[in-house]
Scaffold this motif. Structure first.
Motif, PDB file in Angstrom:
ATOM      1  N   ARG A 147       0.764  -1.300   0.009  1.00  0.00           N
ATOM      2  CA  ARG A 147      -0.143  -0.058  -0.058  1.00  0.00           C
ATOM      3  C   ARG A 147       0.936   1.348  -0.032  1.00  0.00           C
ATOM      4  N   GLN A 148       1.930   1.315   0.713  1.00  0.00           N
ATOM      5  CA  GLN A 148       2.845   2.229   1.104  1.00  0.00           C
ATOM      6  C   GLN A 148       3.214   2.668  -0.486  1.00  0.00           C
ATOM      7  N   LEU A 149       3.937   1.681  -1.028  1.00  0.00           N
ATOM      8  CA  LEU A 149       4.398   1.757  -2.452  1.00  0.00           C
ATOM      9  C   LEU A 149       3.764   2.453  -3.712  1.00  0.00           C
ATOM     10  N   ILE A 150       2.331   1.761  -3.455  1.00  0.00           N
ATOM     11  CA  ILE A 150       1.507   2.326  -4.744  1.00  0.00           C
ATOM     12  C   ILE A 150       1.227   3.595  -4.478  1.00  0.00           C
ATOM     13  N   ALA A 151       1.084   3.997  -3.130  1.00  0.00           N
ATOM     14  CA  ALA A 151       0.769   5.490  -2.765  1.00  0.00           C
ATOM     15  C   ALA A 151       1.682   6.368  -2.788  1.00  0.00           C
ATOM     16  N   SER A 152       3.034   6.127  -2.673  1.00  0.00           N
ATOM     17  CA  SER A 152       3.998   6.712  -2.550  1.00  0.00           C
ATOM     18  C   SER A 152       5.179   7.004  -3.500  1.00  0.00           C
ATOM     19  N   VAL A 153       5.182   5.899  -4.228  1.00  0.00           N
ATOM     20  CA  VAL A 153       6.082   6.061  -5.496  1.00  0.00           C
ATOM     21  C   VAL A 153       5.597   6.685  -6.799  1.00  0.00           C
ATOM     22  N   PRO A 154       5.946   7.692  -7.284  1.00  0.00           N
ATOM     23  CA  PRO A 154       5.427   8.183  -8.462  1.00  0.00           C
ATOM     24  C   PRO A 154       5.587   7.299  -9.758  1.00  0.00           C
ATOM     25  N   ASP A 155       4.403   6.971 -10.380  1.00  0.00           N
ATOM     26  CA  ASP A 155       4.165   6.136 -11.261  1.00  0.00           C
ATOM     27  C   ASP A 155       4.701   6.464 -12.516  1.00  0.00           C
ATOM     28  N   THR A 156       4.829   7.671 -12.376  1.00  0.00           N
ATOM     29  CA  THR A 156       5.188   8.469 -13.984  1.00  0.00           C
ATOM     30  C   THR A 156       6.893   8.660 -13.909  1.00  0.00           C
ATOM     31  N   ALA A 157       7.510   8.274 -12.924  1.00  0.00           N
ATOM     32  CA  ALA A 157       9.140   8.347 -12.873  1.00  0.00           C
ATOM     33  C   ALA A 157       9.766   7.379 -13.642  1.00  0.00           C
ATOM     34  N   MET A 158      10.879   7.674 -14.407  1.00  0.00           N
ATOM     35  CA  MET A 158      11.833   6.738 -14.975  1.00  0.00           C
ATOM     36  C   MET A 158      12.302   5.783 -14.032  1.00  0.00           C
ATOM     37  N   PRO A 159      12.147   4.391 -13.916  1.00  0.00           N
ATOM     38  CA  PRO A 159      12.526   3.527 -12.884  1.00  0.00           C
ATOM     39  C   PRO A 159      13.956   3.775 -12.493  1.00  0.00           C
ATOM     40  N   GLU A 160      14.883   4.354 -13.453  1.00  0.00           N
ATOM     41  CA  GLU A 160      16.173   4.426 -13.215  1.00  0.00           C
ATOM     42  C   GLU A 160      16.600   5.522 -12.241  1.00  0.00           C
ATOM     43  N   ARG A 161      15.576   6.056 -12.254  1.00  0.00           N
ATOM     44  CA  ARG A 161      15.863   7.514 -11.399  1.00  0.00           C
ATOM     45  C   ARG A 161      15.067   7.452  -9.956  1.00  0.00           C
ATOM     46  N   ILE A 162      14.764   6.370  -9.415  1.00  0.00           N
ATOM     47  CA  ILE A 162      14.381   6.257  -8.322  1.00  0.00           C
ATOM     48  C   ILE A 162      14.854   5.088  -7.535  1.00  0.00           C
ATOM     49  N   ALA A 163      14.827   5.015  -6.297  1.00  0.00           N
ATOM     50  CA  ALA A 163      15.117   3.975  -5.391  1.00  0.00           C
ATOM     51  C   ALA A 163      14.116   3.665  -4.309  1.00  0.00           C
ATOM     52  N   VAL A 164      14.150   2.499  -3.642  1.00  0.00           N
ATOM     53  CA  VAL A 164      13.296   2.319  -2.651  1.00  0.00           C
ATOM     54  C   VAL A 164      13.905   1.648  -1.623  1.00  0.00           C
ATOM     55  N   ALA A 165      13.814   2.139  -0.441  1.00  0.00           N
ATOM     56  CA  ALA A 165      14.496   1.411   0.887  1.00  0.00           C
ATOM     57  C   ALA A 165      13.506   0.932   1.703  1.00  0.00           C
ATOM     58  N   TYR A 166      13.664  -0.543   2.028  1.00  0.00           N
ATOM     59  CA  TYR A 166      12.904  -1.316   3.237  1.00  0.00           C
ATOM     60  C   TYR A 166      13.283  -1.006   4.448  1.00  0.00           C
ATOM     61  N   GLU A 167      12.669  -0.332   5.392  1.00  0.00           N
ATOM     62  CA  GLU A 167      13.224  -0.395   6.660  1.00  0.00           C
ATOM     63  C   GLU A 167      12.130  -0.751   7.559  1.00  0.00           C
ATOM     64  N   PRO A 168      12.339  -1.870   8.158  1.00  0.00           N
ATOM     65  CA  PRO A 168      11.133  -2.315   8.990  1.00  0.00           C
ATOM     66  C   PRO A 168      11.334  -1.437  10.314  1.00  0.00           C
ATOM     67  N   ILE A 169      10.546  -0.853  10.629  1.00  0.00           N
ATOM     68  CA  ILE A 169      10.441  -0.018  11.937  1.00  0.00           C
ATOM     69  C   ILE A 169      10.878  -0.558  13.112  1.00  0.00           C
ATOM     70  N   TRP A 170      10.623  -1.748  13.458  1.00  0.00           N
ATOM     71  CA  TRP A 170      10.782  -2.501  14.536  1.00  0.00           C
ATOM     72  C   TRP A 170      12.224  -2.875  14.546  1.00  0.00           C
ATOM     73  N   ALA A 171      13.149  -2.786  13.489  1.00  0.00           N
ATOM     74  CA  ALA A 171      14.572  -3.081  13.630  1.00  0.00           C
ATOM     75  C   ALA A 171      15.327  -2.016  13.425  1.00  0.00           C
ATOM     76  N   ILE A 172      14.876  -1.011  13.176  1.00  0.00           N
ATOM     77  CA  ILE A 172      15.661   0.557  13.461  1.00  0.00           C
ATOM     78  C   ILE A 172      16.218   0.795  14.620  1.00  0.00           C
ATOM     79  N   GLY A 173      17.517   0.627  14.516  1.00  0.00           N
ATOM     80  CA  GLY A 173      18.098   1.061  15.771  1.00  0.00           C
ATOM     81  C   GLY A 173      18.272  -0.239  16.944  1.00  0.00           C
ATOM     82  N   ALA A 174      17.950  -1.276  16.361  1.00  0.00           N
ATOM     83  CA  ALA A 174      17.951  -2.565  17.211  1.00  0.00           C
ATOM     84  C   ALA A 174      19.480  -3.310  17.056  1.00  0.00           C
ATOM     85  N   SER A 175      19.638  -4.134  17.959  1.00  0.00           N
ATOM     86  CA  SER A 175      20.877  -4.806  17.949  1.00  0.00           C
ATOM     87  C   SER A 175      21.150  -5.507  16.715  1.00  0.00           C
TER      88      SER A 175
END
Length: 251
Positions: A147-175
């Protein structure tokens, strides 16, 4: 194929002297590295982009902004535009980080507009997505991220000019980071969702990064995982030796 992208988010860390010292250490260590198979980019605090950029100029290490406003210029106190980031040499901008989506209440629509602003200025947005602890526990990670991807990534962008980062919130800053199986499954699902947006072949041009408790010990194995095209790191980027070692192959 594009090289793996190693992105270092310095967040709100460092005085001028500390960030210059870190940038200087990166310059020296980059000079001594005979070969780097990855693309390295650092994201300093906004007010330190210019001095850090001067120090790392000519090293091959890129510069990026931690966020941007949707407008080019205007009465937006405390904000920085993608045009301003481009003007000081930024090639990337992070949008939709969980620390912006959560505490600052940014919506998918705002993240999309920021990504479009970056693209408009010739800057590659790194669009961040990730599930909360509650979503993860309830088995909703894939649906939330889709859902986040579909609503957040511009579908008119050239794919090579965009990147995506998957960051599970529960793992950020964890050990420790998420398991390799979880990372692989989610990245595969992200690639599939991007395929639905851009088409399967074009989606292959989009680099998908993993972020969340990544360090020198875990990075090599994570980077070998299918559909992982880089890492977005926080803590590990504040140590020059650790940061530049992230792209090293595992033994």
């Amino acid at each position: 194929m594009e090289p793996k992208l190693i992105a270092g988010n310095w967040k709100m860390h460092g005085t001028l002297a500390e960030c210059i010292a870190l940038a200087s250490a990166l310059r020296e260590k980059a000079r001594n590295q005979t070969e780097r198979g990855c693309e390295f980019v650092v994201f300093p605090p906004t007010h330190l982009l210019v001095p850090v950029g001067h120090v790392i100029a000519g090293t091959g290490i890129g510069l990026g902004g931690q966020d941007c406003h949707v407008a080019r210029f205007g009465p937006y106190t405390g904000n920085v535009s993608a045009a301003m980031l481009r003007d000081v040499g930024c090639r990337y901008v992070i949008v939709g980080h969980s620390e912006r989506r959560g505490p600052h209440g940014e919506t998918d629509g705002q993240v999309r507009s920021k990504a479009q602003a970056g693209i408009r200025e010739g800057i590659t947005p790194i669009v961040c997505v990730g599930e909360t602890t509650e979503d993860y526990a309830a088995g909703r990670a894939t649906s939330v991220i889709s859902r986040q991807l579909i609503a957040s990534v511009p579908d008119t962008a050239m794919p090579e000019r965009i990147a995506v980062a998957y960051e599970p919130i529960w793992a950020i800053g964890a050990s420790s980071s998420a398991t390799i199986d979880h990372i692989g499954n989610i990245h595969s699902a992200i690639r599939s969702t991007l395929g639905g947006i851009f088409g399967r072949d074009k989606a292959l041009a989009i680099r998908i990064l993993y972020g969340g408790a990544v360090g020198p010990e875990s990075a090599p194995r994570i980077l070998q995982t299918v559909d992982v095209d880089g890492v977005l790191v926080g803590r590990a980027s504040l140590n020059a030796a650790h940061f530049l070692s992230l792209g090293a192959p595992s033994n």
